[in-house]
Structure formats: C-alpha cells, structure tokens
Design an enzyme around this catalytic site. Structure first.
Site, short mmCIF file in Angstrom:
data_model
loop_
_atom_site.label_atom_id
_atom_site.label_comp_id
_atom_site.label_asym_id
_atom_site.label_seq_id
_atom_site.Cartn_x
_atom_site.Cartn_y
_atom_site.Cartn_z
N ASN A 1 -1.57 -10.78 8.40
CA ASN A 1 -2.57 -9.74 8.58
C ASN A 1 -3.91 -10.18 8.01
O ASN A 1 -4.02 -10.51 6.81
CB ASN A 1 -2.13 -8.47 7.84
CG ASN A 1 -3.17 -7.36 7.95
OD1 ASN A 1 -3.25 -6.69 8.97
ND2 ASN A 1 -3.98 -7.17 6.91
N GLU A 2 -4.92 -10.19 8.85
CA GLU A 2 -6.30 -10.47 8.42
C GLU A 2 -6.40 -11.59 7.40
O GLU A 2 -6.90 -11.39 6.28
CB GLU A 2 -6.93 -9.19 7.83
CG GLU A 2 -7.00 -8.05 8.80
CD GLU A 2 -7.80 -6.85 8.27
OE1 GLU A 2 -8.10 -6.81 7.06
OE2 GLU A 2 -8.12 -5.96 9.06
N HIS B 1 0.97 -9.24 4.52
CA HIS B 1 -0.17 -8.31 4.56
C HIS B 1 -0.82 -8.31 3.18
O HIS B 1 -0.49 -7.48 2.32
CB HIS B 1 0.28 -6.91 4.98
CG HIS B 1 -0.85 -6.00 5.36
ND1 HIS B 1 -0.90 -5.30 6.54
CD2 HIS B 1 -1.99 -5.66 4.70
CE1 HIS B 1 -2.02 -4.58 6.59
NE2 HIS B 1 -2.70 -4.79 5.49
N GLN C 1 0.81 -1.22 0.00
CA GLN C 1 0.00 0.00 0.00
C GLN C 1 0.85 1.27 0.00
O GLN C 1 0.35 2.35 -0.30
CB GLN C 1 -0.94 -0.01 1.21
CG GLN C 1 -1.96 -1.13 1.13
CD GLN C 1 -2.87 -1.19 2.34
OE1 GLN C 1 -2.57 -1.88 3.30
NE2 GLN C 1 -3.97 -0.47 2.32
C1 BGC Z 1 -6.31 -3.88 6.09
C2 BGC Z 1 -5.65 -2.66 5.47
C3 BGC Z 1 -6.69 -1.74 4.87
C4 BGC Z 1 -7.59 -1.29 6.00
C5 BGC Z 1 -8.64 -0.28 5.61
C6 BGC Z 1 -7.58 -3.58 6.80
O1 BGC Z 1 -8.53 -4.50 6.39
O2 BGC Z 1 -5.39 -4.57 6.89
O3 BGC Z 1 -4.71 -3.09 4.53
O4 BGC Z 1 -6.14 -0.67 4.19
O5 BGC Z 1 -8.24 -2.40 6.56
O6 BGC Z 1 -9.59 -0.80 4.74
#
Ligand code: BGC
Length: 406
Positions: free
Chosen positions: A165-166, A121, A27
């Site tokens: 991450n997520e 991520h 990002q």
């Molecule tokens: C993610 C980020 C994303 C943010 C805002 C999260 O789900 O880890 O990468 O930019 O939310 O949408």
C-alpha cells in the site's frame, strides 16, 4: 437513519464494477506492538498525537464489521495482513496469526463479500527495521518469503491481492520528510527506499502468483497536480510539477505494467507555480486533514495512472474524506464517482471503487481525530454507529449506478 432521496436519472456503471470499503491492520486491529509504528507512536519528539492502543479492536470484532459491510450492499472488503503478527521474528511464522487472517477471508466469503488482501500497509516488523528496513535490499527478499507464506495459507478464498500500500508514502514521509518511521530526511534514502519497494513488489508478485490465481496489483498514493502560473511561467511550473512526480509517483508505474490492476488512491489535488507548490488560499474549502476539498482529483489521477501504466486496468483502492459532516462525505464521493464515470465513458478500464475507510480509525500521526469512516466508532465502548453515507454508498453499489443526490 435516512439516506438522501434520489431522482430516477441514475447513471450506470459497467457490469462487474466492484464496490467496497477498506481498512488497514494497524489502524483498526489494536495491540500491534511488534511493528515500527507502535515504537514510533511511543517515541518522544515525533509528531504523533496519541498511540494506536486498542484501535477499533477489529482483531476481535471483524465478524461484526464484515457482516455490517455486507449489509450495506458492498461486494468486497479490502483489509491488510499485519506482517509483525505473521512473522514476529525472522523466519518464525505464527500459524495462529495466519489462521486468524484465513478466518477473516472465510468470514468475508460467508457474508458474500470478496476479500481483497493487502500484504503491507505502512507497518513493518521491528526486526526488519532493525536490520535496515526499506533501504536494505534484502528486505525485498524477506517480503517475498512472507508474501508466499501468507498466500499459501490464505488459499483460494482471496479475491484480489494488493502487494504494498502506497510505498511512495512510506518512502516520502518516512525517508524524506521524517514524519513517519524511521524518521529520516534524505532524498537519496527516499530513492533507495523506492527501489527496494519496486523489487519487493516484484518478489511478492512472483511469490503470490506461484500459489494463487487471484488478480494482483500495487497501490499508489496519487494527487492531482495542476498548474497555477501565467503562460510566461508555465514551463517553470511544469518543471516543478514534473520533479514532484518524479520523486513521488514515477518510480512505480513501470513495474505495474506486469500486474492485473493498478490501485489508485487519491484524496486531493495541489497546484504548482514557477517556484513550487502553491499553498491553498485561506478561503479554500478544506477537509479535516487540511486538504483541499476536491473530489474531482480522482478523475485526473485515474487518467494519469491509465496513461503512465500503459493501460493497466484501474481499481480505485482508496478514496474518501475525513469530515464530521456526513452529508459532505456523500457530496465528496458523488463528485468523485462522476469523475469515474467520465473516465469510463472515455474508454478507461476502471474496475471498481473502494471507499476509505470502513471505520473511523487510527489516522497515523493525527491519531483518532480525523474521521474518514462510513461507520463511527466510540472507542470507550467500541460501539459502532453506521453513518447515512454508508447506506447511501451501499445503495449506489446495489444499483451499480450513480444515484443523484437531492
Ligand atoms: C493510507 C491510509 C490513510 C489514508 C487517509 C492513505 O494514504 O493508505 O492508511 O489512513 O490515506 O489519510
């Protein structure tokens, strides 16, 4: 730049509570052409509105960005390592890329900032996706091997590790909804993907722990799910909500029980009726992402994570808002932190708060329009412009207390 004035009724956080902000490699770095997202951004027919391109050129400008973060008063910076740079082909590790991330760790330390390193991520090297990606069980082994290499190279400087991450967003949006790569729409694939991520987390945890003593955890995308149903339909609404949780969140709580912390990431809440998710009413206050403006969602998610992990310490690894009105950002974070304080008062071990994001950056399929950053970025010049909310949150961090907004 002026931050809002405060009254003297500040409410303190516990000693050692950590304050930071976060980014993710794809990002902000720019030029990450060797992963699945770059390919997805350029593939005709996806929902991507624009490619990531140079992003915020954080790959070259990280020294300035880390120094700015430190100048606000934050004590940690969460960033991610880009797997496709570190291992551009199967088993070929780039010492130059590893050195780059080691320099980032060192730069944090030189600025008095604890580096919090995320190993994955959202982005995956192309060679991994070509061999089946996150539905191929052996990807977990590859991730373990990569994680060990990174942990060994980055050394003792790393303050905390986030493995993945997520993972639930990759599995849900990428394998069920088809809007992230690889664009699949199959709930069995989502379940398989969740399984591989759980195994990848375990392997990365073992690998990192074999060379680093820093605390480690996984992070999860969570939303507060509330009911919107009359008593007579409550059971059906609960069933809908529980089934959403079962696909989205539940697969990741058990594996986290062996971790040092659990990363809660929350942006909003949703309501469930007997027939499923309820769309927000037309007059609902929403953010630039179209989410309901609900800072209080964080509290509900922390409570659920604390309970479901059987009391693994909580770190808020992401919370924030996309808005062009920076005073709204302060209002949002203030509201979220009030919820954190209520959790702490009830004995929940919340260890820190991380604002998403440090910079206005590439918001995946939405491109550069949604602005989450504490720092604005003019992408034609790469000039950075800190927002008042950055100073405000930095002052909160320095005081380690929730200073009231007036
Ligand atoms: C993610 C980020 C994303 C943010 C805002 C999260 O789900 O880890 O990468 O930019 O939310 O949408």
């Amino acid at each position: 730049m002026t931050a809002p004035p405060f009254t003297s009724h500040a409410v303190a956080f516990p000693d050692g509570f950590t304050w930071g902000s976060a980014t993710a490699a794809h990002q902000v770095e720019g030029g990450n052409w060797n992963n699945d997202w770059w390919e997805w951004e350029h593939r005709p027919g996806t929902r991507c509105v624009e490619p990531s391109g140079d992003a915020c050129d954080h790959f070259h400008r990280y020294p300035q960005d880390i120094a700015t973060l430190a100048s606000f008063g934050f004590d940690n910076y969460r960033f991610s390592v880009e797997w496709s740079r570190v291992e551009p082909e199967d088993g070929e590790f780039s010492i130059s890329a590893l050195d780059h991330y080691r320099r980032m760790v060192e730069t944090c330390r030189e600025n008095g900032v604890v580096p919090v390193v995320t190993l994955h991520h959202f982005t995956t090297p192309r060679w991994v996706t070509e061999s089946g990606g996150w539905i191929n069980g052996s990807t977990a082994d590859l991730f373990g091997r990569y994680s060990e290499r990174v942990a060994r190279h980055l050394g003792d400087g790393v303050g905390r590790w986030c493995t993945i991450n997520e993972p639930n967003m990759v599995s849900t949006i990428g394998y069920l909804l088809g809007e992230f790569p690889p664009g699949r729409t199959d709930r069995f694939l989502r379940a398989k993907c969740n399984e591989v991520f759980v195994s990848a987390h375990r392997k990365a945890r073992d690998a990192v722990k074999s060379v680093s003593s820093a605390p480690l955890g996984i992070t999860l995308a969570m939303q507060e799910f509330l009911l919107d149903a009359p008593d007579s339909e409550r059971h059906q609404a609960e069933a809908k909500r529980d089934s959403a949780w079962a696909g989205l969140e539940d697969p990741f709580f058990e594996v986290a029980r062996g971790d040092d912390f659990f990363g809660v990431q929350t942006y909003t809440r949703q309501y469930f009726s007997a027939t499923g998710r309820v769309k927000p009413a037309p007059d609902t206050r929403v953010t630039m992402m179209g989410y309901e403006f609900s800072p209080e969602a964080l509290e509900g998610c922390i409570r659920r994570a604390w309970e479901r992990t059987d009391h693994v310490p909580i770190l808020v690894t992401e919370n924030g808002i996309a808005t062009t009105d920076d005073s709204e950002r302060i209002e949002y974070v203030h509201g979220a932190l009030e919820g954190v304080l209520r959790c702490l008062k009830d004995g929940i071990d919340v260890r820190g708060y991380t604002y998403w994001s440090l910079l206005d950056n590439f918001e995946w399929v939405f491109g550069y329009r949604p602005t989450f950053g504490l720092i604005g970025v003019d992408r034609s010049t790469q000039q950075r412009v800190p927002k008042p909310s950055a100073r405000w949150l930095g002052q909160v961090a320095q005081a380690n207390a929730l200073l009231p907004i007036q």
